[in-house]
Write an enzyme that holds these catalytic residues in place. Sequence first.
Site, PDB file in Angstrom:
ATOM      1  N   LYS A   1       0.747  -1.096  -0.019  1.00 36.84           N
ATOM      2  CA  LYS A   1      -0.067   0.020   0.058  1.00 36.84           C
ATOM      3  C   LYS A   1       0.908   1.317  -0.094  1.00 36.84           C
ATOM      4  CE  LYS A   1      -3.707   1.842   2.937  1.00 36.84           C
ATOM      5  NZ  LYS A   1      -4.531   1.600   4.003  1.00 36.84           N
TER       6      LYS A   1
ATOM      7  N   SER B   1      -9.887   2.077   3.282  1.00 33.28           N
ATOM      8  CA  SER B   1      -8.743   2.772   2.418  1.00 33.28           C
ATOM      9  C   SER B   1      -7.685   1.837   1.576  1.00 33.28           C
ATOM     10  CB  SER B   1      -7.885   3.869   3.463  1.00 33.28           C
ATOM     11  OG  SER B   1      -7.103   3.110   4.247  1.00 33.28           O
TER      12      SER B   1
ATOM     13  N   SER C   1     -10.135  -0.418   7.366  1.00 39.21           N
ATOM     14  CA  SER C   1      -9.506  -0.133   6.147  1.00 39.21           C
ATOM     15  C   SER C   1      -8.666  -1.270   5.451  1.00 39.21           C
ATOM     16  CB  SER C   1      -8.519   0.764   6.125  1.00 39.21           C
ATOM     17  OG  SER C   1      -8.894   1.877   6.072  1.00 39.21           O
TER      18      SER C   1
END
Lengths: 95, 495
Positions: free
Chosen positions: B79, B154, B178
């Site tokens: 990420k 997210s 997330s």
Amino acid sequence: MPIDVDEVRKIAKLACLNIGEDDLQSYATNLSNILDLVAQMNAVDTTGVTPMSHPFDVVQRLREDVVTDFDRREAFHAIAPKTADGLYLVPKVIE
Amino acid sequence: MSEYHTQTVTELSAMLQAGKVSSVELTQYFLNRIKDNDEQLNSFITVCEDQALAQARAADERLKAGDAPLLTGVPIAHKDIFCTEGVKTSCASKMLDNFISPYDATVVKNMQDAGVVMLGKTNMDEFAMGSSNETSYYGVVKNPWNLKAVPGGSSGGSAAAVGARLVPAATGTDTGGSIRQPAAFCGITGLKPTYGRVSRFGMIAFASSLDQAGPMGQSASDCALLLNAMAGFDEKDSTSIEKDVPDYSADLNKPLNGLRIGLPKEYFNTEQGGMAAGVEAAIKTALDQYKAMGAELIDIELPNSNLSVPVYYVVAPAECSANLSRFDGVRYGYRCENPKDLNDLYTRSRGEGFGSEVQSRIMVGAYALSSGYYDAYYLKAQQLRHLISDDFKKAYEKVDVIMAPATPDTAFNIGEKTDDPISMYLSDIFTIAVNLAGIPAMSIPVGFADNASGENMPVGMQIMGNYFEEAKLLNVAHQYQLKTDWHKQLPEAFQ
């Protein structure tokens, strides 16, 4: 609790954010909605409840006060917006 | 054999160790797959072709020399919240669009030491603030199961990339859901570990008392392998826990006879959050399967769980406003043009560099922490956090794990909730309490159900455990995955 445009201006100043005049109203609405949601907290009496700062109630670990990092000034300055003579540059503060 | 994308990390690792495939071959295969497919998904912000191939060559050397760790040569994605030395680390913000990190996050370093190859950095909500990936400076990520739908957030880029098998696995972070919410939306398996289990060093901070990194993969056994490499004490993270890391793969095959599964009545009460009928049906079927495997279903109560969302929207913004004060346009990141004085430099760099969702949250936090309001907001929220956490402690006296839906509904369509942030916030209603308490939890795929637009989308079930019981969660998830094939299904467009 509703937040008005003047209040948004004050908060933006606290938060060091430059908000355009056109956007103030939408932030006021948005912040008011969030604070409305948050107000649900008041339904519960929390007198005497200890605030939780860490899931395991541990205290902050401290380390010895010794140098652990080596000099990486060049690498850090390479990604800075503006530098000179090993210093970060900002607009003049004192006339 | 050239269908490497249908293989799990566990399988790829075995093939690499046996010399049936080289890391260079695998890495090139997935780089091609990203090149051919990511235009549709937008799941990557940066692809690191040269670095990945160099790491793959090194991995092949290590494999040839023998004694290489299990993940050696396996390609994954990080990420874009994790700092990666020499590689752009943007956190999906204009503020960090020009930021090339001068150091590696501990997670990145640990994975590198384990021999993992980094294919690139995945898209996300700006500074991890969002539940749909629509707040990214680099544009929304599409859900591989339906390009009209959001992948969740997210960690939406990681979830979409794994869901479409552009990568065998990826890392994510979870502050209020997330990892679990996008894992549910994209039909993959994701694990948020106990707070403090995985180092936060070099992971760009959103809400420090809630943030936790974890693996996102195709299966529980893959997540176990990845967590083995990610977890561990780190003296560079002041809230890292000094506790030995067990082998998370060791307990996968334990039978579930006598497992006590708690079902919180608040999560199954349709008035609170309003679980969609299709989601409820899929969860019920999964629970029946657990019963058939010898587990016992026990009704429990988490009476303060309705306070999770309000408490979260004080704690997270408050900590975010403090953390994001470091972005000032002086040492790194975005700086506005021609600042007329220092204050103009600060306020305009931040005003122009942050997106509107991030600015909203910074302002909510600044307000909640401002003079005269601290007790009414932050202190009150931290007190309620204790009550929420005590609910879980009481529940785990009676049960081994808790099960519930990961989300009230399946993936919604792009644009559907952008005008109503509060309804977006409520899509995390089932995941947030876990972060407030600091316990570990997973999401696993358990079927499909129609979303509000009538599209058939994956359903995720959440399995929550007591502190440091990641191995039990992985065991419970793995046993289900041995008997079902939801986790093996691929979206039609990415077969």
